[in-house]
Design a protein around this motif. Structure first.
Motif, short mmCIF file in Angstrom:
data_model
loop_
_atom_site.label_atom_id
_atom_site.label_comp_id
_atom_site.label_asym_id
_atom_site.label_seq_id
_atom_site.Cartn_x
_atom_site.Cartn_y
_atom_site.Cartn_z
N VAL A 1 0.84 -1.20 0.00
CA VAL A 1 0.00 0.00 0.00
C VAL A 1 0.87 1.25 0.00
O VAL A 1 0.62 2.21 -0.75
CB VAL A 1 -0.95 -0.01 1.21
CG1 VAL A 1 -1.63 1.34 1.39
CG2 VAL A 1 -1.99 -1.12 1.06
N MET B 1 2.21 1.74 -3.43
CA MET B 1 1.22 2.23 -4.38
C MET B 1 0.86 3.69 -4.11
O MET B 1 0.65 4.47 -5.05
CB MET B 1 -0.04 1.35 -4.34
CG MET B 1 0.18 -0.09 -4.79
SD MET B 1 1.06 -0.26 -6.36
CE MET B 1 -0.09 0.52 -7.50
N ARG B 2 0.79 4.06 -2.84
CA ARG B 2 0.49 5.47 -2.52
C ARG B 2 1.60 6.38 -3.00
O ARG B 2 1.34 7.48 -3.51
CB ARG B 2 0.25 5.62 -1.01
CG ARG B 2 -1.05 4.97 -0.56
CD ARG B 2 -1.19 4.97 0.95
NE ARG B 2 -1.46 6.29 1.48
CZ ARG B 2 -2.66 6.72 1.83
NH1 ARG B 2 -3.71 5.92 1.73
NH2 ARG B 2 -2.83 7.93 2.32
N MET C 1 1.33 6.75 -6.72
CA MET C 1 0.24 7.66 -7.09
C MET C 1 0.67 9.12 -6.93
O MET C 1 0.30 9.98 -7.72
CB MET C 1 -0.99 7.42 -6.21
CG MET C 1 -1.63 6.07 -6.35
SD MET C 1 -2.22 5.83 -8.02
CE MET C 1 -2.01 4.06 -8.13
N ASN D 1 -3.84 2.27 -17.10
CA ASN D 1 -2.61 1.50 -16.88
C ASN D 1 -2.93 0.18 -16.17
O ASN D 1 -3.88 0.10 -15.39
CB ASN D 1 -1.64 2.29 -15.99
CG ASN D 1 -0.99 3.44 -16.73
OD1 ASN D 1 -1.06 3.53 -17.95
ND2 ASN D 1 -0.36 4.33 -15.98
#
Lengths: 132, 131
Positions: free
Chosen positions: B52, B55-56, B59, B69
């Motif tokens: 997580v 991924m954060r 982003m 994507n």
């Protein structure tokens, strides 16, 4: 002879719309392929797919359920997202000790049809030490 | 609106930037509701939250992503347990790109460091870039 620790404890989740939106909020990933049915339908995938890591997390949980959280230090995962997970799929993570290398497991997440949506390997130093 | 980050703009070897994230109580509660069997302890977060954090950071660093994507491959090595509330700084670098069967593959390496620069996780992700 196969022992209990040669097979990972399975961990399962139903990936419904609520789970996908919750995971989008957790990661900040609002890619329309995950959250916008109209956009997702217009792509070659033909509809919404769940975030790959939503299901990947089940592999970590399966490893931790089998070996304990202490064993996760130094652990590594290398996976491919081989098939899309669709809304309302039921996915289950599992794995089996590999005969190729100490401490290595073949890991996967499969959907309700038994099709692998994630495949790869996990390596645990704790499991490696236990083999010696 | 800023220009969309396209496949052509990626330069292997170039740092894409870094971002600092904290898993706060709200995220932890959302995690607990999604995966009720995977709770944090007082000392450490569940290992999946490393993903997580990655991924954060992705982003926040690659903000001008084209829609659509697809995450194709992930490697992640956990170097230490992450403490609840720990500030985690993740740096992302482009390490490769390849056009294969009309698909645009971008490979990104990441390094996450926590309190006092302690190594937390290293990773590599392959994304099929949409534009």
């Amino acid at each position: 002879m196969e022992t209990v620790l040669d097979t990972l404890k399975p961990v399962a989740l139903t990936v419904d719309r609520q789970a996908i939106l919750a995971y989008a909020r957790i990661t900040g990933d609002f890619n329309p392929i995950h959250v916008d049915p109209e956009f997702a339908t217009s792509t070659p995938l033909g509809g919404v797919i769940a975030h790959g890591t939503l299901s990947l997390n089940l592999i970590w949980q399966s490893l931790a359920a089998t070996f304990g959280s202490q064993a996760m230090r130094g652990a590594a995962i290398d996976v491919r997202f081989t098939k899309p997970v669709r809304e309302d799929d039921r996915v289950e993570a599992g794995g089996r000790r590999s005969t190729n290398e100490p401490g290595r497991f073949d890991v996967w997440v499969k959907n309700q049809d038994g099709i692998a949506v994630i495949e790869g390997t996990a390596t645990l130093f704790a499991a490696k030490e236990g083999e010696r | 609106m800023d220009e969309v980050l396209t496949f052509d703009a990626f330069q292997p070897g170039a740092s894409m930037g870094r971002a600092t994230e904290v898993i706060d109580a709200e995220v932890l509660e959302s995690w607990r509701q999604l995966y009720p069997w995977d709770a944090a302890t007082a000392d450490e977060l569940p290992p999946g939250l490393a993903t997580v954090l990655l991924m954060r950071a992705y982003m926040r660093i690659l903000t001008q992503r084209p829609p659509g994507n697809i995450h194709a491959r992930q490697h992640l090595e956990l170097l230490a347990a992450i403490a609840p509330g720990e500030e985690v700084t993740t740096e992302i670098e482009c390490v490769g790109k390849e056009l294969k069967r009309e698909r645009r593959y971008v490979e990104l390496a990441c390094r996450a460091r926590g309190k006092a620069g302690r190594p937390l996780f290293d990773g590599r992700m392959t994304i099929i870039w949409a534009a």
